[in-house]
Every structure is written in C-alpha cells, then in structure tokens.
Design a protein around this motif. Structure first.
Motif, PDB file in Angstrom:
ATOM      1  N   GLY A  75       0.812  -1.218   0.000  1.00 17.39           N
ATOM      2  CA  GLY A  75       0.000   0.000   0.000  1.00 17.39           C
ATOM      3  C   GLY A  75       0.839   1.259   0.000  1.00 17.39           C
ATOM      4  O   GLY A  75       0.513   2.242  -0.670  1.00 17.39           O
ATOM      5  N   GLN A  76       1.936   1.233   0.751  1.00 19.36           N
ATOM      6  CA  GLN A  76       2.827   2.395   0.786  1.00 19.36           C
ATOM      7  C   GLN A  76       3.511   2.583  -0.565  1.00 19.36           C
ATOM      8  O   GLN A  76       3.646   3.712  -1.038  1.00 19.36           O
ATOM      9  N   LYS A  77       3.913   1.496  -1.204  1.00 19.07           N
ATOM     10  CA  LYS A  77       4.526   1.606  -2.533  1.00 19.07           C
ATOM     11  C   LYS A  77       3.537   2.198  -3.536  1.00 19.07           C
ATOM     12  O   LYS A  77       3.896   3.019  -4.364  1.00 19.07           O
ATOM     13  N   ARG A  78       2.280   1.774  -3.432  1.00 19.66           N
ATOM     14  CA  ARG A  78       1.265   2.303  -4.335  1.00 19.66           C
ATOM     15  C   ARG A  78       1.089   3.798  -4.098  1.00 19.66           C
ATOM     16  O   ARG A  78       0.954   4.575  -5.029  1.00 19.66           O
ATOM     17  N   ARG A  79       1.121   4.230  -2.838  1.00 19.09           N
ATOM     18  CA  ARG A  79       0.992   5.652  -2.516  1.00 19.09           C
ATOM     19  C   ARG A  79       2.174   6.445  -3.057  1.00 19.09           C
ATOM     20  O   ARG A  79       2.020   7.568  -3.517  1.00 19.09           O
ATOM     21  N   VAL A  80       3.378   5.861  -3.008  1.00 17.73           N
ATOM     22  CA  VAL A  80       4.563   6.528  -3.560  1.00 17.73           C
ATOM     23  C   VAL A  80       4.382   6.728  -5.064  1.00 17.73           C
ATOM     24  O   VAL A  80       4.635   7.808  -5.590  1.00 17.73           O
ATOM     25  N   ALA A  81       3.919   5.687  -5.747  1.00 19.09           N
ATOM     26  CA  ALA A  81       3.714   5.789  -7.195  1.00 19.09           C
ATOM     27  C   ALA A  81       2.677   6.864  -7.520  1.00 19.09           C
ATOM     28  O   ALA A  81       2.859   7.669  -8.439  1.00 19.09           O
ATOM     29  N   ILE A  82       1.593   6.909  -6.757  1.00 16.78           N
ATOM     30  CA  ILE A  82       0.543   7.908  -6.992  1.00 16.78           C
ATOM     31  C   ILE A  82       1.063   9.302  -6.673  1.00 16.78           C
ATOM     32  O   ILE A  82       0.822  10.251  -7.428  1.00 16.78           O
ATOM     33  N   ALA A  83       1.785   9.447  -5.572  1.00 19.14           N
ATOM     34  CA  ALA A  83       2.347  10.760  -5.217  1.00 19.14           C
ATOM     35  C   ALA A  83       3.300  11.253  -6.296  1.00 19.14           C
ATOM     36  O   ALA A  83       3.371  12.450  -6.573  1.00 19.14           O
ATOM     37  N   GLY A  84       4.018  10.331  -6.931  1.00 15.47           N
ATOM     38  CA  GLY A  84       4.936  10.716  -8.001  1.00 15.47           C
ATOM     39  C   GLY A  84       4.229  11.366  -9.170  1.00 15.47           C
ATOM     40  O   GLY A  84       4.698  12.364  -9.716  1.00 15.47           O
ATOM     41  N   VAL A  85       3.085  10.831  -9.540  1.00 16.84           N
ATOM     42  CA  VAL A  85       2.375  11.443 -10.665  1.00 16.84           C
ATOM     43  C   VAL A  85       1.590  12.675 -10.223  1.00 16.84           C
ATOM     44  O   VAL A  85       1.430  13.613 -11.000  1.00 16.84           O
ATOM     45  N   ILE A  86       1.133  12.702  -8.978  1.00 19.20           N
ATOM     46  CA  ILE A  86       0.453  13.897  -8.462  1.00 19.20           C
ATOM     47  C   ILE A  86       1.412  15.088  -8.460  1.00 19.20           C
ATOM     48  O   ILE A  86       1.028  16.213  -8.757  1.00 19.20           O
ATOM     49  N   ALA A  87       2.678  14.826  -8.145  1.00 18.67           N
ATOM     50  CA  ALA A  87       3.682  15.898  -8.124  1.00 18.67           C
ATOM     51  C   ALA A  87       3.844  16.558  -9.485  1.00 18.67           C
ATOM     52  O   ALA A  87       4.259  17.709  -9.582  1.00 18.67           O
ATOM     53  N   MET A  88       3.481  15.839 -10.557  1.00 19.76           N
ATOM     54  CA  MET A  88       3.560  16.398 -11.907  1.00 19.76           C
ATOM     55  C   MET A  88       2.382  17.330 -12.201  1.00 19.76           C
ATOM     56  O   MET A  88       2.330  17.937 -13.262  1.00 19.76           O
ATOM     57  N   GLU A  89       1.435  17.400 -11.275  1.00 24.21           N
ATOM     58  CA  GLU A  89       0.237  18.237 -11.406  1.00 24.21           C
ATOM     59  C   GLU A  89      -0.497  17.976 -12.720  1.00 24.21           C
ATOM     60  O   GLU A  89      -0.739  18.882 -13.516  1.00 24.21           O
ATOM     61  N   PRO A  90      -0.903  16.723 -12.926  1.00 17.92           N
ATOM     62  CA  PRO A  90      -1.600  16.405 -14.181  1.00 17.92           C
ATOM     63  C   PRO A  90      -3.018  16.954 -14.184  1.00 17.92           C
ATOM     64  O   PRO A  90      -3.610  17.186 -13.134  1.00 17.92           O
ATOM     65  N   GLU A  91      -3.549  17.143 -15.370  1.00 21.71           N
ATOM     66  CA  GLU A  91      -4.955  17.515 -15.513  1.00 21.71           C
ATOM     67  C   GLU A  91      -5.822  16.263 -15.525  1.00 21.71           C
ATOM     68  O   GLU A  91      -6.997  16.313 -15.178  1.00 21.71           O
TER      69      GLU A  91
END
Length: 190
Positions: A75-91
């Motif tokens: 679960g923590q690894k999944r959160r890291v992956a999601i945080a990585g793309v959130i940091a890109m500020e996608p639309e």
C-alpha cells in the motif's frame, strides 16, 4: 502519454496526463521522496515540501517516508507511485487497478485518499478496475469496455441497471445490485 503510436484518429484537449500502472516501478534503495523526485525537473529540494504534503494527503506518515522503497508495504509503494504522478500536477490522472493486492482496509483508505484528492484539486481521475464494488463506490461516471469497444456508459445507476449485460461479458456486479435484482424478481418494488 506516448506509450502507444497512434494509427488513426486524433486526441484533443486532454492536457497533461499522468498514469500509475498496476505494477509499482520504484528504485528499491531510494526513499519515497527520492523516488518521486526522480521524475521531476530541477532539484529535489524545491519539491520536497509539496511532495511530503502530497504523501500526507495520501495517508503516509513521516516514518515511512524515510524508509527505502524495498521496506515499504504494498500500500505504501502504491501511494509513492501515486504521489509521483500527483507531483507532476496532471490535468488527468489515470490509475490502473490502484488497489490491486491491498488488504480491504488499505484499499478503502487509498481510494478515500484519491476521492479527497479529486475533490480538493478538481483533477479528472480515470479509475481502471475490474472490481465493480470499487467502481460503484468511487466514480461518477462509468465506461465499460469489451473487446476494445465501449459496451455501455453512464452514471453507476444507469450502468448497473444493465446487470445482465455486465455478467454476460464476465464482469461481476455490486452486491447491493444483486440484492436489488433478487428483490425485484420476487415482486418487490425496488
């Protein structure tokens, strides 16, 4: 996202798109913050505060952020992956089976974090899942694909009203829909 070469048609007005795939691809020796900053331009320091805030929004505590990725839970690894793309500020944020492999509590926490992110930032989130229970609780609109074609689309209520068609293409339906159908078959107005 450049993963496939188009052979026909056009895509317009999508903006910045980021995706989290079902398999986590993290550098095992790096911490969560270091993994996220790998994909960002510039220095890691300029993003660190925002990344930590994103992790907290996704339910990760400070102790986990200091661990190498190899020591994080699924679960923590999944959160890291999601945080990585959130940091890109996608639309548009595309999540492919984001809760796959998580225990029920971890699954619900992660999906609650994603719902909160969507509410706060207004980012379009595309949730890809085979779990109709997960879909029913977390989306405003459903598009059902079968053999690469749109089989049906609409609000959850509209799509699950066609439960028989969903089952014909191998998809399960939410338990509450099964109960409602059984009650309706017994003549009760549902």
């Amino acid at each position: 996202m450049g993963l496939e070469e188009p052979t026909s048609g056009i895509v317009q007005g999508v903006g910045r798109v980021a995706a989290v795939f079902q398999e986590d691809r993290l550098c095992p020796q790096l911490t969560a913050v270091q993994n996220v900053t790998l994909v960002l331009p510039g220095s890691a320091e300029q993003y660190k505060e925002q990344i930590i805030e994103d992790f907290q929004q996704l339910g990760m505590d400070a102790a986990a952020l200091a661990l190498p990725a190899a020591r994080l839970s699924g679960g923590q690894k999944r959160r890291v992956a999601i945080a990585g793309v959130i940091a890109m500020e996608p639309e548009v944020l595309v999540l492919d089976e984001p809760s796959a492999g998580l225990d029920p509590q971890g699954r619900e926490e992660l999906l609650a974090n994603i719902r909160e992110y969507h509410r706060e930032r207004g980012t379009t989130v595309v949730l890809v899942s085979h779990s109709m229970e997960e879909i029913a609780r977390n989306v405003d609109r459903i598009v059902v694909l079968s053999d690469s074609h749109v089989l049906m689309e609409g609000a959850p209520r509209q799509v699950f009203a066609r439960a028989h068609e969903l089952e014909q293409v191998g998809l399960d339906i939410p338990q509450v829909t099964k109960v409602a159908l059984a009650l309706r078959q017994r003549g009760l107005p549902v």
